[in-house]
Scaffold this motif. Structure first.
Motif, short mmCIF file in Angstrom:
data_model
loop_
_atom_site.label_atom_id
_atom_site.label_comp_id
_atom_site.label_asym_id
_atom_site.label_seq_id
_atom_site.Cartn_x
_atom_site.Cartn_y
_atom_site.Cartn_z
N CYS A 134 68.29 55.36 29.42
CA CYS A 134 68.46 54.48 28.25
C CYS A 134 69.19 53.20 28.62
N CYS A 135 70.20 53.30 29.48
CA CYS A 135 70.89 52.08 29.95
C CYS A 135 69.88 51.12 30.56
N PHE A 136 69.04 51.66 31.45
CA PHE A 136 68.09 50.81 32.19
C PHE A 136 67.01 50.27 31.25
N MET A 137 66.54 51.11 30.32
CA MET A 137 65.47 50.67 29.41
C MET A 137 65.99 49.55 28.50
N LYS A 138 67.23 49.70 28.03
CA LYS A 138 67.81 48.69 27.12
C LYS A 138 68.03 47.37 27.85
N LEU A 139 68.50 47.47 29.09
CA LEU A 139 68.75 46.25 29.86
C LEU A 139 67.44 45.55 30.21
N ALA A 140 66.42 46.36 30.54
CA ALA A 140 65.10 45.79 30.86
C ALA A 140 64.54 45.07 29.64
N GLU A 141 64.69 45.70 28.49
CA GLU A 141 64.21 45.13 27.22
C GLU A 141 64.90 43.79 26.96
N LYS A 142 66.20 43.77 27.19
CA LYS A 142 67.02 42.57 26.95
C LYS A 142 66.54 41.42 27.83
N HIS A 143 66.11 41.77 29.06
CA HIS A 143 65.69 40.73 30.01
C HIS A 143 64.18 40.49 29.99
N GLY A 144 63.48 41.24 29.13
CA GLY A 144 62.03 41.04 29.03
C GLY A 144 61.27 41.46 30.28
N VAL A 145 61.79 42.47 30.97
CA VAL A 145 61.07 43.02 32.14
C VAL A 145 60.86 44.52 31.93
N SER A 146 59.98 45.10 32.76
CA SER A 146 59.79 46.55 32.66
C SER A 146 60.95 47.22 33.39
N GLU A 147 61.20 48.48 33.10
CA GLU A 147 62.28 49.20 33.77
C GLU A 147 62.03 49.23 35.28
N GLU A 148 60.74 49.33 35.65
CA GLU A 148 60.40 49.34 37.10
C GLU A 148 60.85 48.04 37.77
N ASN A 149 60.80 46.92 37.04
CA ASN A 149 61.12 45.62 37.64
C ASN A 149 62.55 45.16 37.33
N LEU A 150 63.36 46.08 36.82
CA LEU A 150 64.71 45.69 36.39
C LEU A 150 65.53 45.10 37.54
N LYS A 151 65.30 45.58 38.74
CA LYS A 151 66.11 45.14 39.89
C LYS A 151 66.10 43.62 40.01
N GLN A 152 64.96 43.00 39.64
CA GLN A 152 64.80 41.55 39.82
C GLN A 152 65.84 40.75 39.04
N VAL A 153 66.31 41.33 37.92
CA VAL A 153 67.19 40.53 37.03
C VAL A 153 68.64 41.01 37.06
N LEU A 154 68.95 41.98 37.95
CA LEU A 154 70.30 42.54 37.94
C LEU A 154 71.26 41.76 38.85
N PRO A 155 72.53 41.66 38.44
CA PRO A 155 73.55 41.10 39.33
C PRO A 155 73.68 42.01 40.56
N PRO A 156 74.31 41.49 41.61
CA PRO A 156 74.31 42.22 42.90
C PRO A 156 75.32 43.35 43.05
N GLU A 157 76.29 43.46 42.12
CA GLU A 157 77.30 44.50 42.31
C GLU A 157 77.60 45.23 41.01
N LEU A 158 76.96 46.40 40.86
CA LEU A 158 77.13 47.18 39.64
C LEU A 158 77.68 48.56 39.95
N ALA A 159 78.28 49.14 38.91
CA ALA A 159 78.69 50.55 38.98
C ALA A 159 78.11 51.25 37.76
N LEU A 160 77.58 52.45 38.00
CA LEU A 160 77.07 53.27 36.89
C LEU A 160 78.04 54.42 36.68
N TYR A 161 78.51 54.56 35.46
CA TYR A 161 79.35 55.71 35.08
C TYR A 161 78.46 56.64 34.26
#
Ligand code: HJL
Ligand code: ZN
Length: 163
Positions: free
Chosen positions: A58-85
């Protein structure tokens, strides 16, 4: 605050509490944090989005939706240093056959640097969760945040018939 892992895990647990109890999964909460800014990029909990969705998914789907990309292509729009809790470690296998969250996290390797987990997955549904090894082999650290295990397990299994 930087390094306040327990606070982020507590926040993830608050989201887990919103998940509708089911006997066939866990109630999990997840929070995705930008380590450069300490900004929370997304939160999620099991079944938050339609379909048999997991908290991390759900985190990934929501972020992909926000950026107008598919979840598969989410990496393209992500900042370089994230942490998942995530209150329960990402699944490595799902009885439903849906794509496990470890695979979804691996797609984001290079952005997601560390996965912080509240508990390792119990053996109710999947005998052995092999996710930690897969993530570490991809250079993603898996860190257990101590102190919330009892609460996390109670929330995660609230939909289960008490044995
Ligand atoms: N990390 C994690 N986040 C979740 O949101 C969730 N529900 C699980 N649960 C793991 C468990 O192994 C699967 O829920 C079962 O294997 C059933 O699979 P489905 O959920 O029906 O795909 N694990
Ligand atoms: Zn999952």
């Amino acid at each position: 605050r930087p390094g306040d892992h327990k606070a982020y895990m507590q926040l993830a647990l608050e989201h887990a509490r919103k998940s509708p109890p089911k006997p066939t999964n866990y109630r999990v909460g997840a929070v995705l944090v930008d380590l450069a800014t300490n900004e929370i990029l997304a939160t999620g909990y099991t079944l938050e989005l339609p379909g048999n969705t997991h908290a991390e998914q759900c985190c990934f789907m929501k972020l992909a939706e926000k950026h107008g990309v598919s979840e598969e292509n989410l990496k393209q729009v992500l900042p370089p240093e994230l942490a998942l809790y995530t209150t329960v470690e990402p699944c490595s296998k799902r009885l439903s056959g849906n794509l496990p969250c470890v695979e979804r996290v691996l797609r984001l390797a290079g952005s997601i640097r560390t996965v912080y987990v509240g508990i390792m997955e119990p053996e109710t549904f999947v005998a052995e969760n092999t996710g930690r090894l897969s993530l570490e082999n991809a250079g993603i650290s898996v860190v257990h945040v101590e102190g919330l295990e009892k609460d996390i397990l109670e929330v995660a299994t609230a939909g289960h018939v008490r044995g």
